[in-house]
Scaffold this active site. Structure first.
Site: not given
Ligand code: MRU
Length: 361
Positions: A54-55, A90, A242
């Site tokens: 999650g970002a 990432r 993200d």
């Molecule tokens: O690959 P991830 O699980 O890190 O991707 C997360 C997402 O795409 C979320 O929708 C995004 O980070 C928003 S988090 C508040």
């Protein structure tokens, strides 16, 4: 947020052990385990393998990764090495490089012997700020949901993709923050949860955290959303992001674009909930300028679940020899986005820059 009445954040310092604690998200919803991360290398591993994800959360995790690096060695070259390793872990979520660069700038300005203490303080500040930004998003998003509920005169059905709840942030979440605020204020709301293949963040994480908070929800296959919209079963889509460009293009978990297309075709409002560290003011064209992470094809070729002996394991889905491809994110052009919910309010994507203009000077 609370699990069985106890308050948790997704990441916290354990200064007595010179370590950082995280909830291991690769094991949820089947096992709730805390991991102690004690080195830069372990934090890079936790981010890459998505023990934290999650970002906003990987931004905070990377900030704490810089603390762990300083505990190892406070020299300039290690500071630079740590920043490079963390930023490379990432590539798509801009929160990660934003947090690392902020830590790097603060630390580089100090003598080596003062760096550890400042690193702990600055990482904690980044984590606390995330919580406050998300609480502001909750307030603004709640206003939107209240207006929509008054218009519809019945329980709201909100569709979300991936996990943009408290597990994806330090606390509260982005897309789910308004949903929690609505539920807590007594506004009846039900969430359609996209399973979100290949990693199933919806089925595993969003469903789990909504369940812990008592929010009514139903998990659907990724392909079901368009059908539900055609039949009037979705009042609003809210996703996280993200990276969002200065022009309001929204990069989020793979499959978000298809939901935005279906929402557009069916007149369903499509919102992205975005704290400002997720906005990349240096770019305007999301399709051309955002690096999309490609992850291991094994994530598509397998699926993880709970075996009858209680262990968590992956099973194979594909015939031997079939190729698989795993782009982890896609870009929804601003023209498909009804609005961005950020800490300063709710705006159309083309007004995002104006909303923040003064503080960008
Ligand atoms: O690959 P991830 O699980 O890190 O991707 C997360 C997402 O795409 C979320 O929708 C995004 O980070 C928003 S988090 C508040």
């Amino acid at each position: 947020m609370k699990i069985d009445g106890k308050s948790w954040r997704t990441i916290w310092p354990d200064r007595a052990s010179d370590a950082v604690c995280i909830i291991d998200q690769t094991l949820l919803p089947h096992r709730f385990e805390i991991r102690q991360i004690g080195s830069l290398q372990d934090m890079v591993h936790a981010i890459k393998t998505m023990q934290v994800r999650g970002a906003p959360l990987i931004g905070a995790a990377a900030a704490y990764g810089m603390v762990l690096a300083m505990l190892e060695n406070q020299a300039d070259d290690h500071l630079q090495h740590a920043a490079q390793c963390l930023i490379a872990s990432r590539p798509t979520a801009v929160n990660l490089s934003w947090a690392v660069r902020r830590m790097q700038a603060e630390l580089a300005a100090l003598k080596a012997e003062a760096r550890i203490e400042l690193a702990w303080r600055e990482a904690a500040r980044i984590a606390d700020e995330d919580v406050h930004l998300n609480q502001a998003i909750a307030r603004h998003g709640l206003g939107l949901l209240q207006r929509l509920a008054a218009e519809k005169g019945r329980k709201l059905n909100v569709l979300t993709h991936c996990n943009a709840g408290w597990l994806a942030t330090v606390d509260w979440g982005t897309a789910l923050a308004p949903v929690y605020a609505a539920h807590d204020s007594g506004l009846p709301v039900h969430v359609w949860v996209d399973e979100t293949r290949p990693r199933n963040q919806g089925a595993s994480l969003t469903a789990w955290e909504l369940g812990c908070h008592g929010v009514p929800h139903t998990v659907i296959s990724d392909n079901a959303g368009g059908h539900l919209m055609q039949h009037g079963e979705v009042d609003m889509v809210i996703v996280g992001a993200d990276r969002v460009t200065a022009s309001g293009d929204v990069c989020n978990k793979i499959g978000t674009y298809l939901k935005a297309l279906a929402a557009f075709d069916n007149g369903v409002p499509f919102y992205a909930a975005v704290p400002s560290p997720t906005i990349d003011w240096t770019i305007r064209d999301g399709l051309r300028e955002i690096e999309i992470e490609h992850r291991d094809a094994q994530e598509v070729a397998t699926m993880q679940g709970l075996l009858t002996d209680g262990s968590v394991a992956a099973v194979h889905l594909l015939p031997p020899g079939s190729a698989a491809l795993n782009p982890a994110f896609d870009v929804t052009p601003a023209r498909l986005v009804s609005g961005i919910i950020c800490e300063r309010g709710v705006v159309r994507p083309d007004s995002l820059h104006a909303l923040f203009e003064q503080s960008l000077d």
